[in-house]
Enzyme design. Structure first.
Site, short mmCIF file in Angstrom:
data_model
loop_
_atom_site.label_atom_id
_atom_site.label_comp_id
_atom_site.label_asym_id
_atom_site.label_seq_id
_atom_site.Cartn_x
_atom_site.Cartn_y
_atom_site.Cartn_z
N GLU A 439 0.81 -1.21 0.00
CA GLU A 439 0.00 0.00 0.00
C GLU A 439 0.85 1.27 0.00
O GLU A 439 0.65 2.17 0.83
CB GLU A 439 -0.97 -0.02 1.18
CG GLU A 439 -2.00 -1.13 1.06
CD GLU A 439 -3.08 -1.07 2.13
OE1 GLU A 439 -3.02 -0.20 3.02
OE2 GLU A 439 -4.00 -1.90 2.07
N GLU A 514 -4.73 -8.72 1.03
CA GLU A 514 -5.50 -8.29 2.20
C GLU A 514 -6.97 -8.28 1.81
O GLU A 514 -7.34 -7.67 0.81
CB GLU A 514 -5.11 -6.89 2.68
CG GLU A 514 -3.81 -6.84 3.45
CD GLU A 514 -3.50 -5.45 3.98
OE1 GLU A 514 -4.46 -4.70 4.29
OE2 GLU A 514 -2.32 -5.11 4.10
#
Length: 939
Positions: A439, A514
């Site tokens: 991320e 995720e």
């Protein structure tokens, strides 16, 4: 990779020598665990006086070699510091404050608390004269963070990251045949992650001894290729020479199976590397009918590398490894040993209830077993390199791993960290993928992200060509990193169109790195925003995110996706989304911070596991809600489930694949009963019963507790008169222990501000206003006289050491602001005279029997507030003009005993982690509470 050496010597005051299968000599490698008996004290972030004067000398540790000052000095007096064993996390010991860090669980540690952001550690060790000529190293598995290490006053180096292992050669600085001092200064004022990270030396420390010619640190790389029921094993080794030997050496490579049976061996003579150079050597060995490593049968082999010089073994290095194949296919997902396997993974940080990040090795096995029990087969290290013991547990228990570096980038800081992680870990068969980022929103969707990813992927391939590379991406799945990464890592369905990305990049395998990010509080079934509790029913956490069930269905139905990794397996400290203070842990876990399962665990067990499952939620204790409609969910992998309330059927329902069943039930006390059917036959029965009031404390050894080791995980609960667990109990339980110690307590309550640990506080109080008067006689007084007030002057100021008085009387003050009768107060005297007499508030005190420079101060002579100390002493004499004379009279140590260990139950449960003393035959834990029958457990 943490190598498990065939010869291992553990230092716990004495050397305990392991049994060995073949002849060894003193030139071989030794690895000495030095976790025990360290001294610890807080320093200060910017106040140098509170940081013991470190780095204030005319010559500092960076100016001249060997000038470590303050606690970094070899002979610094640390007797008043707290004594402890490693691993140690000082952050978990602290209380909570709203001004603390949201991401780090509001602990009173870190940059906002300068008096709790610097930690000093010191340890003394003896190294025998016989080790002179060996290469002696200090090995650290990880220190959080920005650690500076000193040895005998010599500065060894700084490691910025709290997640990297590191090693320092101390051979030149050793006092052979005598005492040596190790010093570590950890600065945890800056955060590396947005999650709880702990503070201090939270991983193991070793002393390593090798021959000058030895296998380099993490110097083996074992790969295997399977052909015709045989495995061709390539064993690459890096040999280092820190000596002047220029002849040949013999390299012997031997493979053993799990039963220590020798499988195959090869040897060859090669030229030793030149002075302070390395050489690479590769052996090829063949294993017939290899036992493959997989998640159900994690078969491990052991490569033993021996170096011989003039016919004598000079090094012995062991590398556990596994033989297996992995493949990520863009059409059909992941394959292990040629068989399709859906990744059923979880993301996890490294902390646990009660103990923070300082996990004993046994706790790594405990946590991996908990995940395996849930049906999980994969683990993503979020978001940093793990401790070596975690990977060892994954190897031995059969858990696949994504190993992740901390930060993306293309310079030495980033690439060197990646290389160190990979070289340490690449022999672990559990690791199936390297993650080089997570991320990184600033670069995910642009050309910078592409460039950085391309460099890191190619760099990773140069270190390990056998595993692919991934990045966890959350901003659109459209461009930048997403277009070039080898294995696409999708972070959350709601962040982009996964099917559209796959259709554009059909040759790119992918997986959900995720998914979920759902909120749930164990044992809570009605959201209470005032108390910061989220309902445990599996529902969307927010409109753009998906429930656990929705996420799993999406990945299960798409063969081209290798699987998914849920955020998270366990709750963790910090990130208490969707709330803030006073919530201190996350709500994302399938289990809470203790490892107690939330209801989602049973959904996953139903569809990830292989055993029949039947689970009813919620509990059936709803006093005051009679007649109110309650949502009843059933998690099961049975074909059909029938639900009963007090023997009355509420209907039978068919279970759809990867789903659950729901009923609306008006609450009536009694028994909810579910019956599961398979092929029309009853196979499982599960009940939820309304219980009576709490009456008994029950302590039980957790069934996922490791089978060996001194650390045990104990479940604490209360039962009613019929022995039924009371799911709403919140009693405060007090604990005592014999034959061991308590490491930590927890209960899984995300809003609990109770202590994690009950540790006696150690305060160090300086002696202020230190003054002196000359005395005309040598004899020291037995009673204080009246000394002229006008004759006092600052002690040691302008002292003429060539013309000193026969003796001196010194006076100072120390402030006991909150002195309690239960406090233990000691004066650790630092020598300022040849002969000494000490008086506290006019009363003469005697030194203790075990330490002539330690004075135990009786509470009867102490005052609340300002106390006066007098020291009469004959002066020390300078031998050389340049001698630096001590002018510090010592330190006052105050030990304030803590309360007894205790913890409230949360929705019926608490957890306590205990450790048995090495010399104890058994450990006895006792628990008591007001109005309850006490409980005890022997182990």
């Amino acid at each position: 990779m943490k190598i498990v050496y065939f010869k291992r010597i553990i230092l716990y005051g004495i050397f305990l020598i392991s049994c060995m299968a073949f002849a060894q000599n003193k030139s071989e490698r030794e690895l000495v665990l030095i976790d025990k008996d360290w001294r610890f004290s807080f320093g200060h972030l910017y106040d140098t006086e509170k940081d013991f004067g470190h780095a204030t000398g005319y010559f500092s540790y960076l100016t001249k070699t060997g000038f470590g000052d303050g606690p970094a000095a070899k002979d610094f007096d640390d007797r008043a510091w707290r004594r402890l064993n490693l691993p140690h996390d000082w952050a978990v010991e602290q209380g909570f404050s709203e001004s603390g860090s949201f991401s780090h669980g509001f602990k009173t540690s870190g940059k906002g608390f300068p008096d709790k952001s610097i930690g000093w550690y010191r340890k003394k060790i003896n190294i025998p004269e016989t080790d002179n000529g060996k290469i002696i190293s200090l090995k650290f598995d990880g220190v959080f963070r920005n650690s500076k290490v000193f040895f005998n006053g010599y500065y060894l180096g700084t490691e910025e990251s709290g997640y990297n292992g590191f090693e320092y050669d101390i051979s030149a600085y050793v006092n052979y045949g005598g005492e040596n001092t190790i010093v570590v200064r950890a600065d945890a004022s800056m955060e590396e992650g947005w999650f709880y990270e702990g503070a201090g030396i939270y991983r193991h420390v070793y002393l390593q001894k090798t021959n000058p010619i030895h296998v380099a640190a993490n110097g083996t790389y074992v790969t295997a290729e399977i052909k015709n029921k045989k495995a061709e094993v390539r064993a690459e080794i890096t040999i280092e020479n820190k000596g002047n030997y220029k002849g040949s050496i013999e390299v012997i490579q031997t493979i053993f199976d799990v039963s220590d049976k020798q499988i195959t061996s090869v040897s060859e003579n090669i030229d030793a590397p030149k002075f302070y150079k390395t050489a690479h050597y590769t052996s090829v060995l063949e294993v017939d009918k290899p036992l493959l490593w997989d998640i159900d049968s994690p078969n491990l082999y052991r490569l033993v590398t021996q170096l011989k010089q003039d016919g004598k073994i000079i090094d012995h290095y062991e590398t556990p490894f596994g033989i297996r194949t992995i493949k990520f296919d863009p059409e059909n997902g992941f394959f292990l040993n040629g068989k399709s396997l859906k990744l059923k993974g979880t993301n996890n940080h490294q902390d646990h209830a009660g103990i923070g990040t300082a996990l004993p090795d046994e706790m790594q096995y405990y946590r991996i077993k908990k995940l395996k029990e849930m049906g999980s087969n994969a683990y993503r290290c979020s978001h940093h390199p793990p401790t070596p013991e975690l990977l060892k547990a994954c190897d031995e228990l059969g858990m696949l791993v994504i190993d992740e570096t901390r930060l993306m980038g293309i310079n030495d800081y980033h690439l060197n960290d990646l290389k160190r992680m990979m070289e340490r870990d690449r022999n672990h068969p559990s690791i199936i993928c390297w993650s080089v980022g997570n991320e990184e929103w600033n670069i995910e969707g642009n050309i910078v992200g592409e460039r950085v990813t391309n460099v890191m992927q190619d760099f990773a391939k140069s270190t390990d060509s056998t595993r692919p590379v991934t990045v966890g991406i959350s901003s659109g799945f459209k461009s930048g990193i997403s277009s070039v990464v080898e294995i696409m890592g999708y972070n959350y369905l709601g962040n982009g169109d996964i099917d559209a990305h796959r259709n554009q990049f059909k040759n790119q395998p992918g997986m959900g790195t995720e998914e979920g990010s759902t909120f749930a509080t164990r044992g809570i079934y009605f959201t209470d925003d005032v108390k910061h509790y989220q309902s445990a029913y599996d529902r969307k956490p927010r409109p753009s995110f998906y429930s656990i069930e929705e996420g799993w269905k999406f990945y299960a139905e798409r063969p081209y996706l290798a699987g998914m990794f849920i955020w998270t397996g366990f709750d963790y400290r910090g990130e208490p989304t969707p709330y803030g203070w006073p919530s201190v842990t996350s709500y994302f876990g399938m289990m809470d911070v203790c490892g107690f399962p939330k209801d989602n665990v049973f959904y996953l067990k139903s569809w990830w596991g292989t055993q029949p499952v039947l689970h009813i939620m919620p509990h059936w204790n709803w006093s005051g809600m009679e007649g109110r409609e309650i949502d009843v969910w059933v998690y099961s992998n049975c074909d059909e489930v029938e639900l009963f309330l007090n023997k009355k059927s509420l209907g039978k329902k068919k279970m759809e694949l990867n789903s659950h069943l729901e009923w609306k039930v008006n609450y009536t006390p009694g028994t909810l009963e579910a019956i599961g059917y398979q092929n029309g036959k009853k196979v499982l029965i599960e009940t939820q019963k309304t219980t009576g009031k709490p009456e008994n404390i029950k302590l039980s050894l957790d069934k996922e507790n490791p089978s060996k080791g001194n650390v045990s995980v104990i479940t604490v609960e209360v039962t009613d008169k019929n022995g039924l667990h009371v799911p709403t109990a919140d009693d405060e339980i007090t604990f005592s222990i014999k034959g061991g110690k308590i490491l930590g307590v927890g209960n899984g309550d995300p809003a609990s501000l109770e202590k994690d640990q009950f540790i006696d506080a150690v305060s160090l109080i300086q002696i202020k206003n230190f003054q002196e008067q000359k005395r005309t006689v040598v004899a020291l007084p037995n009673e204080l006289q009246n000394y002229p007030e006008n004759d006092w002057k600052t002690a040691f100021k302008d002292r003429d050491y060539k013309n000193q008085a026969p003796s001196y009387i010194y006076r100072g003050e120390f402030d006991l602001k909150d002195n309690q009768s239960s406090d233990i107060v000691n004066f650790f005297y630092k020598k300022i005279g040849v002969e000494t007499a000490v008086f506290i508030n006019g009363k003469k005190v005697k030194p203790s029997a075990g330490d002539s420079q330690k004075y135990i101060l009786d509470s009867n002579i102490l005052k609340q507030g300002i106390n006066t100390i007098y020291i009469a002493a004959t002066p020390l004499q300078k031998i050389k003009d340049w001698d630096v004379m001590n002018t510090d009279p010592g330190i006052i140590q105050v030990i304030t005993p803590d309360e007894p260990w205790k913890r409230k139950l949360f929705n019926g449960y608490a957890q306590i982690i205990i450790q048995k003393e090495e010399t104890a035959d058994e450990i006895v834990l006792s628990a008591s509470a007001k109005g309850l029958r006490a409980g005890s457990l022997k182990r």
